[in-house]
Design an enzyme around this catalytic site. Structure first.
Site, PDB file in Angstrom:
ATOM      1  N   GLY A   1       0.905  -1.188   0.065  1.00 64.28           N
ATOM      2  CA  GLY A   1      -0.024   0.080  -0.309  1.00 64.28           C
ATOM      3  C   GLY A   1       0.877   1.229  -0.361  1.00 64.28           C
ATOM      4  N   ILE A   2       0.355   2.481   0.415  1.00 71.87           N
ATOM      5  CA  ILE A   2       1.005   3.655   0.213  1.00 71.87           C
ATOM      6  C   ILE A   2       1.221   3.781   1.749  1.00 71.87           C
ATOM      7  CG2 ILE A   2      -1.246   5.084   0.886  1.00 71.87           C
ATOM      8  CD1 ILE A   2       1.597   6.116  -1.426  1.00 71.87           C
ATOM      9  N   GLY A   3       2.515   4.796   1.728  1.00 74.81           N
ATOM     10  CA  GLY A   3       2.789   5.326   3.171  1.00 74.81           C
ATOM     11  C   GLY A   3       3.864   4.744   3.607  1.00 74.81           C
TER      12      GLY A   3
ATOM     13  N   GLU B   1      -2.867  -3.363  -6.419  1.00 67.93           N
ATOM     14  CA  GLU B   1      -3.963  -2.167  -6.782  1.00 67.93           C
ATOM     15  C   GLU B   1      -3.125  -0.832  -6.977  1.00 67.93           C
ATOM     16  OE1 GLU B   1      -6.359   0.042  -3.135  1.00 67.93           O
ATOM     17  OE2 GLU B   1      -7.060  -2.153  -3.574  1.00 67.93           O
TER      18      GLU B   1
ATOM     19  N   GLY C   1      -8.791  -2.341  -1.290  1.00 68.44           N
ATOM     20  CA  GLY C   1      -8.401  -3.668  -1.733  1.00 68.44           C
ATOM     21  C   GLY C   1      -8.148  -4.584  -0.599  1.00 68.44           C
TER      22      GLY C   1
END
Length: 451
Positions: A224-226, A249, A346
């Site tokens: 994911g992001i971050g 995703e 997701g």
């Protein structure tokens, strides 16, 4: 297929200014403002000029990557004029939700394209930023496909905003033809919005270490992001793990670091040699990397996040974050005590898909505590979910939970065993309190392990 002179004539016929385009908007219209880097800019600015004259506008978006809130929303201060229906939730949207001007769309991300043309969820006007038209009459959608084709299928009018700075994507269903749209706006070419990964904390590094030590060679990654996913990418880039692949995703900078280190070979059996994603967000360096790069392969989220697609890849590793977990193993990643914070994304798609992958693993990560405004700490491993906390991943689907105190696998474990495992990775200051809660919940007994 049109000849070039015919294409140019058709293009001229459909070319309008943003001020002309917004004259199509009527009271009560549902407007989709695009997704990712392709969210509306010129149309939004023009609509803001007349927003006080309109009522009942419903602006829909999916993971917008932009600075601040839509100008159409900021042009008025009343839900009577306009509200947002969001399939994600940004910081600006959280603020608006507190004012009853933004509302979440519960969804499974892999299903989202099917929502718009069905379920009475169609839109009156869909607007999106794209690359300039090519010699064959196609507009490349840029590094975001996600649910766009569902939006297009459910839209009465389609308007494209041309942005010369939009990266050109390779992939599937990544362009739309002039004949399939109603109007073109030659926008003001806004700069692409970069998303900083942020500096990792010491807790992020500890959590990342527990994840990285479980990743095997020839794994396919969803990050994911971050700061935490970025840290995982950095640690993997420095590790002995090799032959990693990307199927995600959201394409983020962590993958770029893996590519530069030679670890991201994408030597997988499905889409071999391709970095597969549904949309991208990160640094300008990432956008430059994507631009006209055949290694990067954008695709609809109905394919990328499909359980069967994910499960078809061996050693699939899914990494997501959450807000809190209770002793049953229920995961909350969206709302706390009725305050909406983020979307489902997701997470559930990849948790389920990774479990069905041969050798697959899913990791849901969080710090063990958070610090309140008064400086005190509270545990993010809870006895049970408070009213208003939304369950994103049900206990039946939860796999690995990771804090800075370790990683535990809840699959196949009884409620008693789950309580033991989760308390073992809770902050030591809260373990006795959690044991007492587990006793009241009848998921702890005298023969349970002493921590």
């Amino acid at each position: 297929m049109y000849k070039l002179d015919q294409l140019n004539e058709k293009y001229s016929q459909k070319l309008v200014s943003a001020d002309e385009a917004v004259k199509l908007v009527k009271n009560g219209d549902r407007l989709h403002f695009g997704l990712g880097l392709g969210v509306s800019h010129a149309f939004d600015k023009a609509l803001a000029k007349i927003a006080p004259e309109l009522k009942g506008l419903k602006i829909i978006d999916t993971v917008p990557i932009r600075k601040g809130m839509y100008e159409t929303i900021l042009a008025t201060d009343s839900a009577e004029h306009s509200v947002i229906f969001s399939a994600h939730f940004s910081g600006a949207e959280r603020k608006l939700a507190g004012e009853n001007r933004c509302f979440y769309i519960p969804m499974n991300f892999n299903e989202l394209p099917s929502y718009w043309p069905n379920n009475d969820c169609g839109v009156d006007i869909a607007v999106m930023q794209v690359c300039p038209m090519d010699e064959f009459g196609y507009f490349n959608l840029g590094p975001q496909v996600s649910d766009i084709w569902g939006v297009v299928a459910g839209a009465k009018k389609i308007i494209l905003e041309v942005n010369n700075k939009m990266p050109k994507s390779h992939g599937i269903q990544n362009s739309i033809h002039l004949s399939d749209i109603d109007f073109v706006i030659e926008g003001d070419n806004p700069d692409l919005v970069a998303i900083p990964s942020g500096e990792p904390s010491e807790i992020d590094r500890k959590i990342a270490t527990f994840v990285v030590e479980k990743v095997r060679n020839n794994s396919t990654l969803q990050l994911g992001i971050g700061a935490l996913p970025s840290t995982i990418g950095s640690l993997l880039a420095q590790s002995d793990v090799h032959d990693l692949s990307c199927h995600t995703e959201m394409l983020v900078d962590g993958y770029l670091e893996l590519f530069k280190s030679g670890k991201l070979t994408s030597n997988k059996t499905v889409n071999k040699g391709k970095i597969v994603y549904a949309f991208a967000g990160g640094s300008q360096e990432l956008y430059n990397f994507i631009d006209d790069n055949s290694l990067c392969y954008v695709a609809p989220v109905s394919y990328v996040n499909n359980y069967h697609t994910i499960a078809s890849m061996d050693n699939f590793v899914s990494v997501n974050s959450c807000i809190c977990v209770d002793l049953y193993g229920q995961v909350c990643s969206e709302a706390v005590k009725h305050r909406h914070i983020s979307g489902t994304g997701g997470q559930l798609d990849f948790v389920i898909g990774a479990y069905h992958s041969k050798g697959g693993q899913s990791f849901i990560c969080m710090p063990s505590t958070r610090t309140l405004k008064d400086g005190t700490k509270e545990s993010l491993i809870l006895g049970g979910m408070p009213e208003g906390n939304i369950i994103t991943t049900p206990r039946s689907a939860t796999g690995n939970i990771v804090t800075e105190y370790g990683a535990v696998n809840l699959k196949g474990k009884s409620t008693w065993e789950r309580a033991e495992l989760l308390i073992s990775i809770a902050h030591p200051d809260f373990q006795d309190e959690l044991i007492k809660k587990a006793e009241k919940m009848n998921i702890w007994c005298n023969t349970s392990k002493k921590l």
